[in-house]
Design an enzyme around this catalytic site. Structure first.
Site, PDB file in Angstrom:
ATOM      1  N   GLN A   1      -4.077  -1.417   9.781  1.00 51.33           N
ATOM      2  CA  GLN A   1      -4.132  -2.746   9.187  1.00 51.33           C
ATOM      3  C   GLN A   1      -4.743  -3.738  10.189  1.00 51.33           C
ATOM      4  O   GLN A   1      -4.304  -3.816  11.349  1.00 51.33           O
ATOM      5  CB  GLN A   1      -2.713  -3.197   8.767  1.00 51.33           C
ATOM      6  CG  GLN A   1      -2.653  -4.526   8.038  1.00 51.33           C
ATOM      7  CD  GLN A   1      -3.299  -4.505   6.648  1.00 51.33           C
ATOM      8  OE1 GLN A   1      -3.422  -3.463   6.008  1.00 51.33           O
ATOM      9  NE2 GLN A   1      -3.729  -5.660   6.177  1.00 51.33           N
TER      10      GLN A   1
ATOM     11  N   LYS B   1       0.850  -1.208   0.000  1.00 53.21           N
ATOM     12  CA  LYS B   1       0.000   0.000   0.000  1.00 53.21           C
ATOM     13  C   LYS B   1       0.879   1.250   0.000  1.00 53.21           C
ATOM     14  O   LYS B   1       0.621   2.208  -0.728  1.00 53.21           O
ATOM     15  CB  LYS B   1      -0.938  -0.014   1.224  1.00 53.21           C
ATOM     16  CG  LYS B   1      -2.033  -1.068   1.117  1.00 53.21           C
ATOM     17  CD  LYS B   1      -2.797  -1.307   2.422  1.00 53.21           C
ATOM     18  CE  LYS B   1      -3.760  -2.486   2.256  1.00 53.21           C
ATOM     19  NZ  LYS B   1      -4.450  -2.901   3.475  1.00 53.21           N
TER      20      LYS B   1
ATOM     21  N   ASP C   1     -10.858   3.154   4.541  1.00 57.27           N
ATOM     22  CA  ASP C   1     -11.286   1.749   4.468  1.00 57.27           C
ATOM     23  C   ASP C   1     -12.805   1.650   4.310  1.00 57.27           C
ATOM     24  O   ASP C   1     -13.308   0.611   3.877  1.00 57.27           O
ATOM     25  CB  ASP C   1     -10.917   1.023   5.772  1.00 57.27           C
ATOM     26  CG  ASP C   1      -9.581   0.295   5.710  1.00 57.27           C
ATOM     27  OD1 ASP C   1      -9.264  -0.268   4.648  1.00 57.27           O
ATOM     28  OD2 ASP C   1      -8.885   0.277   6.734  1.00 57.27           O
TER      29      ASP C   1
END
Ligand code: GUN
Length: 297
Positions: free
Chosen positions: A96, A52, A119
């Site tokens: 994460q 990412k 997200d």
């Protein structure tokens, strides 16, 4: 002939379009910023986060990476989120998952400012998605929707079977695909570990989306001829390779390919799309924050 859906190529097109939007923002002295936070020793999580960050760098997003000792108190992570919420250079925050057991995952998700929740996991953003007014679509479901579009498979009126009911993929994806909008209007069935006869469900589907985390659970015998198969699974299985493992999906590719009109490979299918849509949400967040209009792909 079965179409092998090239997620890498579709993701590259989206990244190229985003690069143009990032230039528009640069003209207004705005650089999108994405903070990733890792509180884990898990090798796969480390790999995902570094992918990412690399993607940010390549496209012109300012990437900030923070690592927190997995043994540290939960408050350290909460305080980090508070700092990132207050930082005007940060437009997106990604913690994460999974986080360690002593950290309350729900508190982590609730603590992120919904306007920086790239997200799309915050209850406010989930609520908006369900209500048909999404701010940030969750990255993997949005990536799946884009892959279907790029393959000219319109979900409208189709029977879609999603295998897996996770908060990250199955639940939001079902909500996206039933929306009364382009890329939606499907009849969606969500199957899971308590589904009585999985094959009976998958066999009647026009589109099967596997996101269950069980290596090669679905094979060709469970699919109807001409189906579109989207495999979200990324499973490490022991193999005689340099790393000692190989990656396989939730679908047994070779037998499924015999039935499918179109199918994603693993790797190279959904994975690159998840990252592209994270960049998309970060650019969208920066554009909204700075009140600078950009064209999003
Ligand atoms: N862990 C596995 N997938 C994801 C994701 O899409 N976002 C975050 N934050 N963690 C994950």
């Amino acid at each position: 002939m079965t179409t092998i859906i090239d997620g890498k190529a579709v993701a590259a097109e989206i990244r190229a379009d985003l690069a143009a939007s990032i230039e528009t923002l640069a003209d207004a002295d705005v650089t999108p910023g994405l903070a990733t936070v890792l509180m884990s020793d898990d090798g796969a999580s480390e790999t995902y986060v570094s992918m990412k960050q690399r993607a940010c760098e390549e496209v012109g997003i300012n990437g900030i990476h923070i690592e927190i000792d997995p043994e540290a108190p939960a408050e350290e992570l909460y305080a980090t989120i508070d700092d990132l919420n207050a930082d005007p250079e940060v437009h997106g925050i990604l913690v994460q998952l999974p986080v360690p057991d002593h950290v309350d995952k729900r508190e982590v998700i609730r603590r992120i400012d919904p306007a920086k929740d790239v997200d799309g996991f915050h209850p406010e953003n989930i609520g908006r998605l369900v209500a048909g007014d999404p701010l940030f679509k969750p990255c993997t479901p949005h990536g799946v929707q884009k892959l279907l579009e790029a393959t000219d498979v319109d979900p409208e009126g189709k029977d879609v079977v999603i295998v897996g009911r996770s908060d990250i993929v199955g639940k939001p994806l079902a909500n996206l695909l039933i929306q009364k909008t382009d890329g939606g209007n499907a009849t969606v069935t969500v199957c899971h570990s308590r589904t009585a006869d999985l094959a009976a469900k998958t066999k009647q589907a026009d589109i099967v989306i596997a996101a269950v985390g069980v290596p090669e659970l679905i094979d060709g015998s469970m699919l109807k001829e001409g189906v579109t198969v989207i495999d979200v699974g990324v499973n490490r299985v022991d193999a005689d390779t340099e790393k000692g493992y190989k990656l396989v999906g939730d679908v047994e590719f070779e037998s499924a390919k015999e039935k499918a009109a179109a199918i994603t490979p693993v790797p190279g299918g959904v994975g690159p799309m998840t990252i592209a849509m994270l960049l998309y949400n970060t650019v969208k967040s920066a554009s909204l924050d700075a009140d600078v209009a950009v064209d999003l792909p």
